[in-house]
Design an enzyme around this catalytic site. Structure first.
Site, short mmCIF file in Angstrom:
data_model
loop_
_atom_site.label_atom_id
_atom_site.label_comp_id
_atom_site.label_asym_id
_atom_site.label_seq_id
_atom_site.Cartn_x
_atom_site.Cartn_y
_atom_site.Cartn_z
N THR A 13 0.83 -1.20 0.00
CA THR A 13 0.00 0.00 0.00
C THR A 13 0.87 1.26 0.00
OG1 THR A 13 -0.14 0.09 2.42
CG2 THR A 13 -1.81 -1.23 1.26
N GLY A 14 0.26 2.37 -0.38
CA GLY A 14 0.97 3.64 -0.38
C GLY A 14 2.05 3.72 -1.44
N SER A 16 2.59 5.53 -4.68
CA SER A 16 2.11 6.52 -5.64
C SER A 16 3.20 7.46 -6.12
CB SER A 16 0.99 7.36 -5.00
OG SER A 16 1.44 8.00 -3.82
N ILE A 21 8.87 5.24 -0.15
CA ILE A 21 9.28 3.94 0.38
C ILE A 21 8.46 2.82 -0.26
CG2 ILE A 21 9.35 2.51 2.46
CD1 ILE A 21 10.04 5.03 4.04
N GLY A 22 7.17 3.05 -0.48
CA GLY A 22 6.33 2.03 -1.06
C GLY A 22 6.80 1.58 -2.43
N SER A 177 7.24 4.84 13.22
CA SER A 177 8.13 5.97 13.05
C SER A 177 9.06 6.04 14.25
CB SER A 177 7.32 7.26 12.88
OG SER A 177 8.11 8.30 12.39
N TYR A 190 0.22 12.31 13.96
CA TYR A 190 0.97 11.28 13.23
C TYR A 190 1.66 10.33 14.20
CZ TYR A 190 4.54 9.24 10.17
OH TYR A 190 5.35 8.37 9.50
#
Length: 286
Positions: A13-14, A16, A21-22, A177, A190
């Site tokens: 996922t993620g 784009s 990182i994705g 994180s 976050y």
């Protein structure tokens, strides 16, 4: 050459932006032989200083890393919509008829603030994107690998699996994180959402292991995906060069750093590492 993930299928996922990182994770899993299905949500990037990438180029970059008959698929899905998550898991599994690896790399950035800026709406937005959707994706992934269960479990009850397992039946990766290593000023929402994932890793990993699924959480440390570059930064970058000179390697992370770890953990060599929050930050937390 041998490709340890040949015949496997991964959902990342993620994915784009080619600087993300994705993208690096999806490319690495492809290099190891896996078929890859990626989720993206471009509207999020368009609201950020770094902007959106060309999704055709993103697909092309990952496709160039595929080995042999491995395949690539993708979907634009808003993961804050809980009703869309089962469909995403179904689409990823339909690519090859199986789904072996789930990498929950997506995250909400921007529109955060200090404790003085917190509202219920801001906290919910980060929770829904970063934590809730990760847990729901993991639940959907696990249900497809679980045998029929006798009923709802009470506190302390064990999920019914089919042990022993000669090898993992699936792999799940969460991303946290650096909130456990120091203050993240101005990123309260976050850090809250990411701390939840780190904090629940052992509980969920223990449950998934009853099904043969291995879960680990990765803290990649500071990785420049564009947010540290002056022209696309979302923060004050003055003094960054002086700061980099004081770091162990004289640089921050690059996306291929955490991707290399996730790739290795996805192979048979990484199977014995279970339920850990792994910091891969080049010594920043020291």
């Amino acid at each position: 050459m041998t490709f340890p993930l040949a015949g496997k299928t991964a959902l990342v996922t993620g994915v784009s932006r080619r600087r993300g990182i994705g993208f690096a994770v999806a490319s690495r899993l492809a290099e190891l032989g896996a078929s890859v299905f990626v989720q993206h949500w471009r509207p999020h990037d368009l609201d950020q200083p770094w902007g959106g990438d060309d999704l055709g180029a993103v697909r092309g970059g990952i496709r160039s890393s595929l080995i042999g008959e491995a395949m690539l698929g993708d979907a634009e899905v808003d993961l804050t919509d809980a009703a869309a998550i089962p469909g995403l898991i179904d689409a990823a599994a339909a690519l090859t008829g199986r789904l072996d690896i789930l990498v929950c790399n997506h995250a909400k950035s921007g529109d955060d603030g200090s404790i003085l800026d917190m509202t219920a709406e801001r906290l919910d937005a980060f929770w829904d994107t970063n934590a809730r959707s990760t847990l729901l994706l993991t639940a959907e992934f696990a249900r497809r690998l679980a045998p029929p269960q006798s009923g709802q479990r009470r506190p302390g009850d064990v999920i019914e699996g089919a042990k022993p397992y000669a090898e993992p039946t699936g792999r799940v990766f969460w991303m946290t994180s650096g909130q456990g290593h120091g203050a993240m000023r101005g990123e309260v929402a976050y850090a809250t959402s990411k701390a939840a994932l780190a904090g629940i890793t052992r509980t969920v990993a223990a449950e998934l292991l009853e099904l043969g699924i291995v879960l680990n959480t990765v803290n990649p440390g500071p990785v420049n995906t564009g947010y540290m570059d002056p022209d696309t930064a979302d923060r004050d970058t003055s003094g960054i060069e002086e700061w980099l000179g004081s770091t162990p390697f004289g640089r921050v992370g690059v996306p291929t750093d955490p991707a290399a770890l996730i790739g290795w953990l996805s192979t048979a060599e990484g199977a014995w590492i279970v339920g850990q929050v792994l910091t891969s930050d080049g010594g920043f937390s020291l």
